[in-house]
Design an enzyme around this catalytic site. Structure first.
Site, PDB file in Angstrom:
ATOM      1  N   PHE A  21      86.890  -3.310  80.405  1.00 31.50           N
ATOM      2  CA  PHE A  21      86.702  -4.632  81.052  1.00 31.50           C
ATOM      3  C   PHE A  21      86.669  -4.540  82.566  1.00 31.50           C
ATOM      4  O   PHE A  21      86.224  -5.452  83.247  1.00 31.50           O
ATOM      5  CB  PHE A  21      87.755  -5.638  80.570  1.00 31.50           C
ATOM      6  CG  PHE A  21      89.092  -5.583  81.270  1.00 31.50           C
ATOM      7  CD1 PHE A  21      90.071  -4.690  80.860  1.00 31.50           C
ATOM      8  CD2 PHE A  21      89.372  -6.439  82.320  1.00 31.50           C
ATOM      9  CE1 PHE A  21      91.305  -4.656  81.509  1.00 31.50           C
ATOM     10  CE2 PHE A  21      90.606  -6.415  82.968  1.00 31.50           C
ATOM     11  CZ  PHE A  21      91.566  -5.513  82.564  1.00 31.50           C
TER      12      PHE A  21
ATOM     13  N   CYS B 209      94.121 -11.294  79.879  1.00 31.43           N
ATOM     14  CA  CYS B 209      94.908 -12.385  80.470  1.00 31.43           C
ATOM     15  C   CYS B 209      94.126 -13.638  80.815  1.00 31.43           C
ATOM     16  O   CYS B 209      94.542 -14.739  80.456  1.00 31.43           O
ATOM     17  CB  CYS B 209      95.589 -11.878  81.723  1.00 31.43           C
ATOM     18  SG  CYS B 209      96.466 -10.350  81.447  1.00 31.43           S
TER      19      CYS B 209
ATOM     20  N   GLU C  67     104.639 -11.205  85.423  1.00 29.21           N
ATOM     21  CA  GLU C  67     104.092  -9.997  86.044  1.00 29.21           C
ATOM     22  C   GLU C  67     102.744 -10.315  86.684  1.00 29.21           C
ATOM     23  O   GLU C  67     101.936 -11.011  86.092  1.00 29.21           O
ATOM     24  CB  GLU C  67     103.933  -8.927  84.950  1.00 29.21           C
ATOM     25  CG  GLU C  67     103.528  -7.585  85.476  1.00 29.21           C
ATOM     26  CD  GLU C  67     104.383  -7.176  86.661  1.00 29.21           C
ATOM     27  OE1 GLU C  67     105.589  -6.999  86.487  1.00 29.21           O
ATOM     28  OE2 GLU C  67     103.839  -7.062  87.775  1.00 29.21           O
TER      29      GLU C  67
HETATM   30  C1  UGA Z   1      94.809 -10.116  86.074  1.00 32.55           C
HETATM   31  C2  UGA Z   1      95.377 -10.582  87.415  1.00 32.55           C
HETATM   32  O1  UGA Z   1      94.565 -10.117  88.481  1.00 32.55           O
HETATM   33  C3  UGA Z   1      96.803 -10.062  87.607  1.00 32.55           C
HETATM   34  O2  UGA Z   1      97.351 -10.599  88.808  1.00 32.55           O
HETATM   35  C4  UGA Z   1      97.652 -10.496  86.424  1.00 32.55           C
HETATM   36  O3  UGA Z   1      98.967  -9.986  86.518  1.00 32.55           O
HETATM   37  C5  UGA Z   1      97.023  -9.969  85.159  1.00 32.55           C
HETATM   38  O4  UGA Z   1      95.693 -10.497  85.020  1.00 32.55           O
HETATM   39  C6  UGA Z   1      97.865 -10.394  83.985  1.00 32.55           C
HETATM   40  O5  UGA Z   1      97.976 -11.612  83.750  1.00 32.55           O
HETATM   41  O6  UGA Z   1      98.495  -9.559  83.359  1.00 32.55           O
HETATM   42  P1  UGA Z   1      93.704  -7.854  85.177  1.00 32.55           P
HETATM   43  O7  UGA Z   1      93.181  -8.736  84.092  1.00 32.55           O
HETATM   44  O8  UGA Z   1      94.417  -6.611  84.815  1.00 32.55           O
HETATM   45  O9  UGA Z   1      94.713  -8.692  86.130  1.00 32.55           O
HETATM   46  O10 UGA Z   1      92.480  -7.409  86.124  1.00 32.55           O
HETATM   47  P2  UGA Z   1      91.654  -8.152  87.277  1.00 32.55           P
HETATM   48  O11 UGA Z   1      91.515  -7.215  88.395  1.00 32.55           O
HETATM   49  O12 UGA Z   1      92.204  -9.489  87.593  1.00 32.55           O
HETATM   50  O13 UGA Z   1      90.222  -8.312  86.617  1.00 32.55           O
HETATM   51  C7  UGA Z   1      89.980  -9.249  85.560  1.00 32.55           C
HETATM   52  C8  UGA Z   1      88.495  -9.345  85.292  1.00 32.55           C
HETATM   53  O14 UGA Z   1      87.833 -10.012  86.368  1.00 32.55           O
HETATM   54  C9  UGA Z   1      87.791  -7.996  85.149  1.00 32.55           C
HETATM   55  O15 UGA Z   1      86.866  -8.065  84.081  1.00 32.55           O
HETATM   56  C10 UGA Z   1      87.087  -7.830  86.479  1.00 32.55           C
HETATM   57  O16 UGA Z   1      85.959  -7.004  86.399  1.00 32.55           O
HETATM   58  C11 UGA Z   1      86.720  -9.255  86.798  1.00 32.55           C
HETATM   59  N1  UGA Z   1      86.510  -9.506  88.241  1.00 32.55           N
HETATM   60  C12 UGA Z   1      87.533  -9.369  89.122  1.00 32.55           C
HETATM   61  C13 UGA Z   1      85.273  -9.892  88.691  1.00 32.55           C
HETATM   62  O17 UGA Z   1      84.300 -10.039  87.910  1.00 32.55           O
HETATM   63  N2  UGA Z   1      85.088 -10.153  90.029  1.00 32.55           N
HETATM   64  C14 UGA Z   1      86.103 -10.031  90.924  1.00 32.55           C
HETATM   65  O18 UGA Z   1      85.865 -10.281  92.142  1.00 32.55           O
HETATM   66  C15 UGA Z   1      87.363  -9.618  90.456  1.00 32.55           C
END
Ligand code: UGA
Length: 453
Positions: A324, A262, A151
């Protein structure tokens, strides 16, 4: 599964779980009480539940009736035994594979949806193969086919991500089973976005996608620290490098480090795999992405202490955001946890506000119970926290306000009103680059923003 039910009215989707309370919550007539907060999910569940989407604890019967079973159990990082701290704990995958082996009837396609270490399909296959040919009840002899279908949705945008995915990945060996799953997604996803690979490529692609995404965050956070030291602005740097189409503009937002269930888990998994195959340099390379992430979180906590004259003991600090990321109530691996723990360790009194995270969750994440406001005596050395229900309540008598989640409402805070409630000199620490800094400065606050020199 809700989106599959929504997009495929001809398919009956049954979601099963052993946890009765969880299933009851999914069946709650009040859609605001679903166990997961995800924008748009309540509407999808509302449309499909009772029609072709069902939630039940009747696991065995649902497996027996199914043509396709998705294994979607959790695979957290092992906390003890071989591979502790790195490898995934596969006990729930194994238990559910055994349950499928015992209860399935006729031909069943088993789809790995959980994120798994590479070659886990082999374990699942071995368990299922042992039951092949048996007859359960009045059914036909059992046969199985295993697919990997990782996913890629992100929390907070799960529904649009699922409704218009960049790609759907199906790994497997049996063409007919791959076609069967592809035809489910094909009801709303264009064929060219449905990628077919072998099983191991599919499993490894999921870990690799998350490792690359997390690596971008650690990379930009490392540059944020350098920007702060040199007078550059990380937002300008991100904009400039992101304009190069080879780099791209997404996932370049500096912040308090990545959280979520993740990224860290999947990278640690990759590190474990590399170690297992003797690729120690590769393991160290990916390990550094996780280390940089923890470092960023400790760095922010230390910076708060340093700006507040080297001590936060007995000082009140408003923490805005605990999830998060925005638009979720999920706190797994949230940067707020480590940062708050560091500040509590330093004796701070935290007033925590998050629009969606309940107090019980914060207590379990921080590993200590809240102390009701007004908090302990000003100079007692003990760090304490409590949850408040508005940003205004959080900043009352605070020396600093710290933004840790990018909830949209934090962009519109009225700094004149908030600053008036704070003890001067007061600080705003914006770890998400979301606040209106000039308004905060005009209101008399000193400001720090991640990556701004
Ligand atoms: C992540 C991946 O983006 C999804 O593609 C994947 O399916 C998912 O893990 C999973 O393995 O289930 P998610 O963890 O839900 O999704 O959220 P993200 O949007 O990726 O954010 C992860 C973390 O990175 C958050 O703490 C967010 O604040 C941080 N982040 C994200 C940043 O600090 N900077 C960014 O530019 C983007």
């Amino acid at each position: 599964m809700s989106v599959i039910a929504d997009r495929c009215p001809g398919i009956q989707v049954t979601v099963v779980d052993l946890n009765q309370a969880r299933i009851d919550a999914w069946n709650d007539p009040d859609l605001s009480k679903l166990p997961v907060y995800e924008p748009g999910l309540d509407a999808v569940v509302g449309r499909c539940r009772g029609r072709n989407l069902h939630f039940t604890t009747g696991v065995d019967a649902a497996i027996a009736a199914a043509d396709m079973v998705f294994l979607s159990v959790n695979t957290p990082t092992k906390t003890k035994g071989v591979g502790a701290g790195q490898a995934s704990d596969l006990r729930w995958i194994e238990a559910s594979a055994r349950q499928v082996a015992a209860c399935a009837q006729g031909h069943t396609i088993v789809v790995e949806k959980s994120t798994l270490p590479v070659r886990t399909a082999e374990t699942v296959k071995a368990i299922l193969t042992a039951a092949q040919g048996e007859v359960a009840g009045a059914g036909a002899p059992k046969t199985f086919s295993v697919l990997s279908n990782p996913e890629f949705l992100a929390e907070g945008t799960a529904i649009p991500d699922l409704e218009a995915p960049d790609r759907v990945l199906i790994g497997g060996e049996d063409a007919a089973s791959i076609d069967a799953l592809a035809s489910v997604y094909g009801q709303w996803v264009p064929q060219e976005r449905i990628l077919r690979t072998n099983l191991w490529s599919s499993e490894l692609s999921k870990l690799t996608a998350n490792a690359f995404l997390a690596q971008r965050i650690s990379s930009i956070n490392s540059i944020a620290a350098l920007c702060e030291a040199t007078g550059a602005d990380v937002n300008e740097v991100a904009h400039a490098i992101g304009a190069d189409t080879r780099i791209g503009s997404k996932f370049l937002k500096a912040g308090p480090g990545f959280g979520g269930s993740c990224f860290q888990k999947d990278i640690l998994n990759l590190v474990y795999l590399c170690g297992h195959y003797g690729l120690h340099e590769v393991a160290a390379y990916w390990q550094s992405v996780v280390e940089l992430n923890s470092w960023q979180q400790h760095r922010i906590a230390q910076l708060v202490v340093q700006k507040l004259f080297g001590t936060v003991t007995g000082k009140r600090i408003a923490v805005l955001g605990f999830a998060f990321k925005a638009d979720t109530n999920d706190t797994r691996e949230a940067p707020a946890i480590r940062i708050c723990q560091d500040l509590l360790e330093e004796g701070a009194q935290l007033a925590i506000y998050d629009p969606k995270v309940p107090e019980t969750q914060i207590a379990s994440d921080l590993g200590c119970q809240p102390l009701p406001s007004p908090v302990g005596s000003p100079l007692s050395g003990e760090g304490v926290w409590h949850r408040v229900t508005t940003p205004a309540e959080a900043v009352a008598q605070a020396d600093a306000v710290l933004i840790l989640t990018e909830w949209a409402s934090f962009a519109d805070l009225n700094w004149q009103e908030l600053a008036a409630q704070m003890r001067k000199p007061a600080w705003l620490f914006d770890a998400r680059s979301i606040a209106d800094l000039s308004a905060a400065q005009a209101a008399g606050l000193q400001v720090w923003r991640v990556g701004r020199g």
